[in-house]
Design an enzyme around this catalytic site. Structure first.
Site, short mmCIF file in Angstrom:
data_model
loop_
_atom_site.label_atom_id
_atom_site.label_comp_id
_atom_site.label_asym_id
_atom_site.label_seq_id
_atom_site.Cartn_x
_atom_site.Cartn_y
_atom_site.Cartn_z
N ARG A 53 -25.83 -0.50 5.93
CA ARG A 53 -25.70 -1.96 5.84
C ARG A 53 -26.31 -2.67 7.06
NH1 ARG A 53 -20.57 -3.82 2.57
NH2 ARG A 53 -21.26 -2.90 0.60
N LYS A 109 0.85 -1.19 0.00
CA LYS A 109 0.00 0.00 0.00
C LYS A 109 0.89 1.25 0.00
CE LYS A 109 -4.36 1.29 2.00
NZ LYS A 109 -5.50 0.89 2.81
N GLU A 136 -20.42 -4.32 9.07
CA GLU A 136 -21.38 -3.47 9.79
C GLU A 136 -22.60 -4.23 10.31
OE1 GLU A 136 -19.99 -2.67 6.84
OE2 GLU A 136 -18.81 -0.88 7.22
#
Ligand SMILES: Cc1ncc(C[n+]2csc(CCOP(=O)(O)OP(=O)(O)O)c2C)c(N)n1
Length: 645
Positions: free
Chosen positions: A394, A281, A366
């Site tokens: 969600r 990353k 979630e």
């Protein structure tokens, strides 16, 4: 640019990747955006466009925060400087923006399901092309990704390719059993010792013709991954390939070419393919490689050292929430905190550091976060779930079925409520007042400033009910936090000003209270007197207060950083309507109500300031609405007088 990629040799492909990286860093340093995720997939993006033919082949990015190189390569280089600005290039893939954005996205873990849908549509309609999902290891922590894998293994559409972009990071460090399972393969001591020993032997016996070091490396990877990550995906019915170095363009291109050729070969019993790619990353920009979580998504910065361009002013709501949660937890051992992969985003990193035993990062999960909290609450604990408004969508079913139906005292701290600005429609938190207000048992409130957030969170513990507290992105108003900690009476609004001669009462909620107060001052300058009420609660609404103002013949203006449909103002209208029907001649039937909020359309990306201004959620916007309404009433009254004559 794509034409060039199709013809380029490896060196040239690497050069293209280098240029893409420079362009991304330069633009994001000015506009802000998702830097580290995009830098991590530059080579992968180049290789994908080299091997596949977009838009015939559909590339489906998961989350979509890593698609900057894809955007630049697919005709948006000229406009890329407008990234995330009003009317400019969106920060996420968007079907309206380009035919190369096969599927719109912003929330995680949808790519496998969407790509499978696209692959199946192609099969049924006879449309040409493959369907490629690119999903990160963080996004693989969501249940939705497994629903996609499970169904893919069953459907067995061989034109589906899933690329797992494994950088061992979510926004913060990736968490969960799966992450450690995959990570184990990459860092297992026995595996690494064998690899080291073989490498040493390889060096001794290698010749020019036979690079044994390379051969051993490949063999070792195959063996390891067949038994580790590979076995998992094989169990889901995929052909597992990898892991390969996601920054080695040559091997990316040759592997993807092989995968593509195999699909075209139309072999019997074919399966979807999962290619495991290892990336870093922030690759290629030292500050981002060092601190990938800070460079995941950030505002404008100085390229030389990565320092932020803007220094922050008042503390953010997020910071005040984190500190308040710590405060509460230090004196109440029942309180635990939960985040769905957003420790730093929600401020719960403070809880993680101070109360590690009462803190949970559940991954991008979630719905699980809400049900898990309900389970904790059912045994006497007091969970606080720190979550962004748009991601809480969600959890909708869990809020109803698991939390509120059982009336469990879970507190949802709903951050990034209202428009969030540059991230745009996938991230605006403009629906929560509507999707929460109608759920029985749930208390829905919003503070006028960061001091009131502190007070609301503390009060919420005492309500012993399910509670949602929504607050906006960014800095507070700079008020003192903790100055007033007396519990807020459930369902009680706060009257901030109530002049006797007021003809209007402005009911504002959350960050719109300040806007309403400013509007009242502007109105006073124009000779229009208005009361200002900090509603605090969308539910239970302060019925007495609303009816008192309406009963005194005031016109009412409501304002909220939320859609109008089902929102706070809708609640005021519902109340007046039911009281009009209940109390005949109460006079509420004549109460004029103007509602300010977002119309029935998705709100595009732009700065928060621009969006508030465009949608009339400013002091000037309120003044304009009230003046127009007054002019209309005068005209109406005049026409009635004319009519009488
Ligand atoms: C449903 C949902 N929850 C949370 C987020 C916030 N979010 C954006 S990217 C991200 C991490 C994704 O990690 P990964 O898939 O590994 O991609 P990487 O950024 O590491 O490239 C999270 C949690 C989101 N976009 N959607």
């Amino acid at each position: 640019m794509i034409d060039k990629i199709k013809k380029a040799g490896t060196d040239e492909l690497n050069e293209i990747a280098g240029n893409l990286r420079k362009r991304i860093i330069s633009v994001v340093s000015a506009t802000g955006g998702h830097l580290a995720p995009s830098l991590g997939v530059v080579e992968l993006t180049v290789a994908l466009h080299r091997v596949f033919d977009s838009p015939t082949d559909s590339i489906v990015w998961d989350v979509g925060h890593q698609a900057y190189a894809h955007k630049i390569l697919t005709g948006r280089d000229g406009k890329f400087d407008t990234l995330r600005t009003k009317g400019g290039v969106s920060g996420f893939p968007k079907r309206e923006e380009s035919e190369h954005d096969a599927f719109g996205v912003g929330h995680s873990s949808t790519s496998i399901s969407a790509a499978l849908g696209i692959a199946e549509a192609k099969r049924i309609t006879g449309e040409a092309g493959k369907s490629i999902a690119v999903i990160g290891d963080g996004s693989m922590t969501a249940g939705l990704a497994y629903e996609g894998l499970n169904n893919s293994g069953h459907v067995r559409n061989k034109r589906l390719i899933v690329i797992l972009n494994d950088n061992q990071m979510s926004i913060d460090e990736n968490v969960g059993a799966l992450a450690s399972f995959m990570n184990k393969g990459l860092t297992h001591p026995v595996y690494n010792r064998i690899k080291r020993d073989f490498k040493a032997l390889g060096k001794i016996f290698s010749t020019k013709e036979h690079d044994l070091v390379e051969l051993t490396r490949r063999a070792a990877l195959v063996v390891k991954d067949f038994f580790l990550a590979g076995s998992l995906f094989e169990a889901f019915g995929f052909r597992y390939i990898g892991p390969i170095d996601g920054h080695d363009i040559e091997s990316l291109v040759s592997t993807l070419e092989n995968i593509s050729k195999n699909i075209d070969a139309d072999e019997e019993g074919a399966r979807p393919v999962l290619l495991h790619v290892i990336t870093r990353k922030g690759k290629g920009y030292e500050p981002a490689e060092q601190k990938p979580e800070r460079f995941h998504g950030l505002g404008a910065f100085n390229v030389e050292d990565g320092s932020a361009k803007k220094s922050s002013g008042a503390p953010t709501y997020t910071k005040v929430f984190g500190e308040t949660a710590c405060d509460i937890m230090s004196s109440d051992s029942r309180v635990v905190a939960i985040t769905a992969a957003m420790p730093s985003g929600t401020g719960l990193d403070m809880v993680r550091d101070r109360f590690p035993g009462r803190y949970y990062d559940v991954g991008i999960a979630e719905p699980h976060a809400a049900v898990f909290a309900a389970g904790l609450a059912s045994r006497g604990l007091r969970p606080i779930v720190g979550i962004y408004s748009s991601f809480l969508q969600r959890s909708y079913d869990a809020i109803i079925h698991d939390v509120c139906l059982q009336n469990l005292p879970v507190i949802f701290a709903v951050d990034r409520a209202g428009v969030v600005g540059e991230d745009g429609p996938t991230h605006h938190g403009v629906f929560d007042l509507s999707y929460l207000r109608h759920v029985p048992n749930l208390v829905v409130m919003s503070p006028k400033d960061e001091g009131e957030l502190n007070r609301m969170l503390k009060s919420a513990i005492g309500y012993n009910l399910p509670v949602a507290i929504r607050y906006p992105r960014g800095a507070g108003l700079g008020v003192e936090v903790g100055a007033d900690v007396t519990p807020i009476e459930l369902g009680k609004a706060e009257t901030l000003s109530d002049p006797d001669d007021a003809t209007w009462s402005i009911f504002a909620i959350g960050n719109m209270v300040k806007v309403a107060s400013d509007a009242a001052k502007l109105l006073a300058d124009k000779g229009i007197s208005a009361a200002v009420i900090n509603a605090r609660f969308a539910k239970p609404m302060d019925k007495e207060c609303v009816l008192d103002h309406a009963g005194r013949g005031r016109s009412i203006l409501t304002i909220e950083d939320n859609v109008l449909a089902g929102g706070f103002g809708g609640g005021v209208l519902e109340l007046l309507n039911s009281e009009t029907l209940r109390v005949v001649n109460a006079g509420f039937a004549n109460t004029k109500v103007i509602r300010c909020g977002y119309r029935d359309a998705f709100v595009e990306h732009a700065s928060v300031k621009e969006l508030h201004s465009d949608h009339g959620l400013t002091a000037e916007g309120i003044v304009d609405r009230i003046e127009k309404a007054n002019r209309a009433s005068k005209k109406d009254a005049a026409s009635k007088v004319v009519g009488l004559k």
